[in-house]
Design an enzyme around this catalytic site. Structure first.
Site, PDB file in Angstrom:
ATOM      1  N   HIS A 187       0.844  -1.206   0.000  1.00 49.48           N
ATOM      2  CA  HIS A 187       0.000   0.000   0.000  1.00 49.48           C
ATOM      3  C   HIS A 187       0.875   1.249   0.000  1.00 49.48           C
ATOM      4  O   HIS A 187       1.985   1.242   0.553  1.00 49.48           O
ATOM      5  CB  HIS A 187      -0.994   0.007   1.168  1.00 49.48           C
ATOM      6  CG  HIS A 187      -0.375   0.120   2.527  1.00 49.48           C
ATOM      7  ND1 HIS A 187      -0.135   1.327   3.135  1.00 49.48           N
ATOM      8  CD2 HIS A 187       0.027  -0.821   3.414  1.00 49.48           C
ATOM      9  CE1 HIS A 187       0.386   1.122   4.337  1.00 49.48           C
ATOM     10  NE2 HIS A 187       0.513  -0.177   4.529  1.00 49.48           N
ATOM     11  N   ASP A 228      -0.526   4.395   0.765  1.00 41.54           N
ATOM     12  CA  ASP A 228      -1.069   5.431   1.650  1.00 41.54           C
ATOM     13  C   ASP A 228      -0.325   5.341   2.975  1.00 41.54           C
ATOM     14  O   ASP A 228       0.340   4.337   3.252  1.00 41.54           O
ATOM     15  CB  ASP A 228      -2.584   5.255   1.865  1.00 41.54           C
ATOM     16  CG  ASP A 228      -2.938   3.904   2.484  1.00 41.54           C
ATOM     17  OD1 ASP A 228      -2.374   2.882   2.040  1.00 41.54           O
ATOM     18  OD2 ASP A 228      -3.754   3.856   3.436  1.00 41.54           O
ATOM     19  N   ASP A 238       6.423   1.842   6.285  1.00 41.44           N
ATOM     20  CA  ASP A 238       5.014   1.441   6.205  1.00 41.44           C
ATOM     21  C   ASP A 238       4.299   2.309   5.195  1.00 41.44           C
ATOM     22  O   ASP A 238       3.691   3.300   5.540  1.00 41.44           O
ATOM     23  CB  ASP A 238       4.374   1.554   7.597  1.00 41.44           C
ATOM     24  CG  ASP A 238       2.936   1.080   7.631  1.00 41.44           C
ATOM     25  OD1 ASP A 238       2.499   0.453   6.669  1.00 41.44           O
ATOM     26  OD2 ASP A 238       2.240   1.359   8.637  1.00 41.44           O
ATOM     27  N   GLU A 258      -5.226   1.301   2.708  1.00 39.46           N
ATOM     28  CA  GLU A 258      -4.971   0.285   3.733  1.00 39.46           C
ATOM     29  C   GLU A 258      -5.078   0.849   5.135  1.00 39.46           C
ATOM     30  O   GLU A 258      -5.701   0.265   6.010  1.00 39.46           O
ATOM     31  CB  GLU A 258      -3.584  -0.349   3.525  1.00 39.46           C
ATOM     32  CG  GLU A 258      -3.383  -1.656   4.282  1.00 39.46           C
ATOM     33  CD  GLU A 258      -2.904  -1.512   5.703  1.00 39.46           C
ATOM     34  OE1 GLU A 258      -2.948  -2.503   6.444  1.00 39.46           O
ATOM     35  OE2 GLU A 258      -2.474  -0.409   6.115  1.00 39.46           O
ATOM     36  N   GLU A 259      -4.481   2.010   5.338  1.00 45.04           N
ATOM     37  CA  GLU A 259      -4.475   2.571   6.698  1.00 45.04           C
ATOM     38  C   GLU A 259      -5.881   2.977   7.141  1.00 45.04           C
ATOM     39  O   GLU A 259      -6.136   3.166   8.315  1.00 45.04           O
ATOM     40  CB  GLU A 259      -3.525   3.778   6.792  1.00 45.04           C
ATOM     41  CG  GLU A 259      -2.062   3.448   6.506  1.00 45.04           C
ATOM     42  CD  GLU A 259      -1.411   2.535   7.544  1.00 45.04           C
ATOM     43  OE1 GLU A 259      -2.098   2.063   8.459  1.00 45.04           O
ATOM     44  OE2 GLU A 259      -0.205   2.275   7.397  1.00 45.04           O
ATOM     45  N   ASP A 267       4.497  -5.928   4.686  1.00 44.07           N
ATOM     46  CA  ASP A 267       3.906  -4.755   5.330  1.00 44.07           C
ATOM     47  C   ASP A 267       3.906  -4.893   6.846  1.00 44.07           C
ATOM     48  O   ASP A 267       2.937  -4.565   7.507  1.00 44.07           O
ATOM     49  CB  ASP A 267       2.474  -4.559   4.792  1.00 44.07           C
ATOM     50  CG  ASP A 267       1.853  -3.273   5.290  1.00 44.07           C
ATOM     51  OD1 ASP A 267       2.599  -2.364   5.687  1.00 44.07           O
ATOM     52  OD2 ASP A 267       0.612  -3.182   5.293  1.00 44.07           O
ATOM     53  N   HIS A 281       3.585   3.952  12.305  1.00 46.84           N
ATOM     54  CA  HIS A 281       2.482   4.768  12.842  1.00 46.84           C
ATOM     55  C   HIS A 281       2.946   5.767  13.900  1.00 46.84           C
ATOM     56  O   HIS A 281       2.114   6.411  14.534  1.00 46.84           O
ATOM     57  CB  HIS A 281       1.366   3.898  13.465  1.00 46.84           C
ATOM     58  CG  HIS A 281       0.660   3.054  12.465  1.00 46.84           C
ATOM     59  ND1 HIS A 281      -0.596   2.555  12.664  1.00 46.84           N
ATOM     60  CD2 HIS A 281       1.029   2.619  11.234  1.00 46.84           C
ATOM     61  CE1 HIS A 281      -0.965   1.842  11.618  1.00 46.84           C
ATOM     62  NE2 HIS A 281       0.023   1.860  10.734  1.00 46.84           N
TER      63      HIS A 281
HETATM   64  C1  LIG Z   1       0.445  -3.670   9.603  1.00 47.69           C
HETATM   65  C2  LIG Z   1       0.032  -2.570   8.650  1.00 47.69           C
HETATM   66  N1  LIG Z   1       1.191  -1.847   8.262  1.00 47.69           N
HETATM   67  C3  LIG Z   1      -0.943  -1.657   9.335  1.00 47.69           C
HETATM   68  O1  LIG Z   1      -0.520  -0.714   9.943  1.00 47.69           O
HETATM   69  N2  LIG Z   1      -2.253  -1.959   9.252  1.00 47.69           N
HETATM   70  C4  LIG Z   1      -3.287  -1.208   9.927  1.00 47.69           C
HETATM   71  C5  LIG Z   1      -4.597  -1.605   9.292  1.00 47.69           C
HETATM   72  C6  LIG Z   1      -5.807  -1.223  10.058  1.00 47.69           C
HETATM   73  C7  LIG Z   1      -6.422  -1.991  10.957  1.00 47.69           C
HETATM   74  N3  LIG Z   1      -7.474  -1.288  11.397  1.00 47.69           N
HETATM   75  C8  LIG Z   1      -7.456  -0.128  10.779  1.00 47.69           C
HETATM   76  N4  LIG Z   1      -6.436  -0.094   9.963  1.00 47.69           N
HETATM   77  C9  LIG Z   1      -3.274  -1.547  11.401  1.00 47.69           C
HETATM   78  O2  LIG Z   1      -2.979  -2.682  11.775  1.00 47.69           O
HETATM   79  O3  LIG Z   1      -3.581  -0.643  12.208  1.00 47.69           O
HETATM   80 ZN   LIG Z   2       1.157  -0.927   6.326  1.00 48.93          ZN
HETATM   81 ZN   LIG Z   3       0.226   0.980   8.853  1.00 49.18          ZN
END
Ligand SMILES: C[C@H](N)C(=O)N[C@@H](Cc1c[nH]cn1)C(=O)O
Ligand SMILES: [Zn+2]
Ligand SMILES: [Zn+2]
Length: 487
Positions: free
Chosen positions: A100, A102, A133, A167-168, A195, A445
């Site tokens: 992803h 974003d 990420d 994705e985020e 990821d 994050h």
């Molecule tokens: C692991 C991946 N890089 C990520 O950060 N995914 C997010 C996806 C998500 C889940 N709920 C809302 N967004 C995460 O695990 O927070």
């Molecule tokens: Zn990610």
């Molecule tokens: Zn992420």
């Protein structure tokens, strides 16, 4: 040890590392934050930039319009999804890469030392939002494919790409598209996602499971507008007080979720699984140092890993409508929205958990005798994922990791969520593997997100080696594997 062919590719990657970093810098410069509505245009711009990069490599790119039955929280246009392919040789296996482009929101004021959207190298680390990420790993894969092309080497596998820009934000609209485009996956043999992060700052890992996630919004409203806390404080039921009581009722001080029934369907821990945890190399001090937190809820490796990977957790993320800027604003907010999520695990059922949470919140709220209006909704949910580590794809990746990093990977699960992992496994029935290249201290994050130059460049080599190893699984490249030279 690596073969002559691998050495040739590794040399090319080493020589071109600054160019690879320059492209990452250009990608990080695009504020493709999929969470904040005002940045949605940038996400589309980032998807288009990625499509251009793939086209420049000779790939056929389709930009698929996403439309979600579950409307986006902000009811904005969703960026398109990339479905691309490069090579169609029926003799070769086909590998589909998911990534992803974003990112999570980032502001310098959040505590970044550098501009989050200006990739900056300090002591071998490349700092910037999306560096690890997931822009760095997506580009590492593209760099690996590109290296074969630049060296005029026959590509060992056919490539497919599925790259998204939401994705985020919970991969809105993605499931429908995968279902509608099953033909795209019909000739895919393997699916690789990169990821997530290693468990350690130095030791590579292979990931065979992730938790799912259910995101909740709890809205409490008293009236149409905010009120002066001097003129009305003391005579009304304040929405923020209700909301804080609701949020405070969710989890106890030991991290245990207080919603009745939530743990009922959690798979029980087997002896075999316990042994897996015992065998894992895990540096608790290093892990703690990476977070900057002094004490965890648990003290042992087994407890920590199992509570990250195979038990649910509940986190509170924020309150919309609450005054969070510096200074004191003496108002009573009329409407506040609390946001929390439950990372869920096998065999929890999303709709059952949803029902349990809503009932619980309504019960807690009714005991408060508040005249305010309560509304609970679930804007995003995603399933957990667990794969079979005996799949040949994992064997190929282990060998590739050993070749590039000189050590065997740690076999790990991840506490975070990749919504597409379970979707792809369920819908396509193909092997899905997660092959991280970022280190445990990359700070996904978080402020100061980074990928090291070493991980980005070795990660590129890892992906190139994986292509060769996958080809070997299919009886391709016998010669290459026999022309072994010293590393
Ligand atoms: C692991 C991946 N890089 C990520 O950060 N995914 C997010 C996806 C998500 C889940 N709920 C809302 N967004 C995460 O695990 O927070
Ligand atoms: Zn990610
Ligand atoms: Zn992420």
């Amino acid at each position: 040890s690596s073969s002559g062919l691998e050495n040739q590719i590794f040399q090319y990657i080493d020589l071109h590392q600054n160019e690879f970093i320059q492209t990452l810098k250009e990608w990080v410069a695009v504020e493709s934050d999929s969470i904040q509505p005002e940045r949605r245009q940038n996400v589309t711009q980032m998807v288009e930039l990625t499509a251009d990069r793939l086209r420049a490599m000779g790939a056929t790119v389709e930009l698929v319009k996403l439309c979600s039955h579950k409307p986006d929280v902000q009811s904005l246009l969703l960026p398109p999804l990339i479905l691309a392919e490069l090579g169609k040789d029926p003799q070769k296996p086909t590998v589909c890469f998911y990534g992803h482009v974003d990112v999570q929101p980032a502001k310098k004021e959040d505590g970044w030392k550098t501009d989050p959207y200006n990739l900056t190298e300090i002591d071998g680390n490349l700092y910037g939002r999306g560096a690890t990420d997931n822009k760095g790993p997506v580009l590492a894969w593209i760099n690996a494919v590109e290296s074969f092309r630049a060296l005029k080497l026959d590509t060992p596998v056919n490539h497919k790409f599925i790259i998204e820009g939401m994705e985020e934000a919970g991969s809105l609209g993605l499931e429908e598209i995968i279902k509608e485009n099953q033909r795209f996956f019909s000739d895919v043999d393997y699916i690789v996602i990169s990821d997530n992060l290693w468990l350690s700052n130095r030791k590579p890992a292979l990931t065979y499971g992730t938790r799912g996630n259910i995101c909740f919004s709890v809205e409490v409203q008293c009236g149409e507008r905010d009120l002066h806390s001097g003129s009305f404080g003391g005579i009304i039921h304040e929405p923020m007080t209700d909301l804080i009581a609701l949020l405070d009722s969710l989890v106890d001080t030991s991290g245990r979720i207080l919603i009745p029934g939530v743990y009922d369907d959690v798979a029980s821990l087997t002896e075999e699984e316990k042994k897996l945890y015992e065998a894992i190399e895990f540096d608790l001090e290093e892990y703690k140092n990476n977070t900057g937190v002094k004490k965890f809820l648990y003290d042992t490796k087994e407890e920590i890993l199992s509570h990250l990977w195979r038990y649910p957790s509940l986190s509170i993320h924020g309150i919309e409508g609450a005054f969070h800027e510096p200074g004191i604003k003496t108002a009573i907010p009329a409407k506040v929205i609390g946001k929390f999520s439950i990372r869920q695990v096998p065999h929890m059922d999303i709709s059952i958990v949803k029902r349990q949470v809503i009932k619980y919140l309504e019960d807690v709220f009714s005991k408060r005798n508040s005249p305010n209006k309560l509304k609970v909704s679930v804007p995003i949910s995603a399933m957990p994922w667990v794969a079979d580590i005996n799949d040949p794809l994992y064997t190929a990746a282990r060998t590739a990791i050993k070749t590039v990093f000189g050590q065997d990977p740690e076999m790990i699960r991840d506490g975070a969520t990749i919504p597409i992992a379970q979707m792809l496994q369920n819908i396509t029935r193909k092997s899905v593997m997660m092959l991280p290249i970022g280190a445990a201290d990359d700070g996904e994050h978080s402020q100061k997100e980074k990928i090291s130059r070493y991980n980005y460049i070795q990660g590129t080599k890892l992906f190139a080696t994986l292509f060769l190893e996958i080809a070997k699984l299919h009886g391709q490249l016998q010669e290459a594997s026999n022309t072994t030279t010293a590393n």
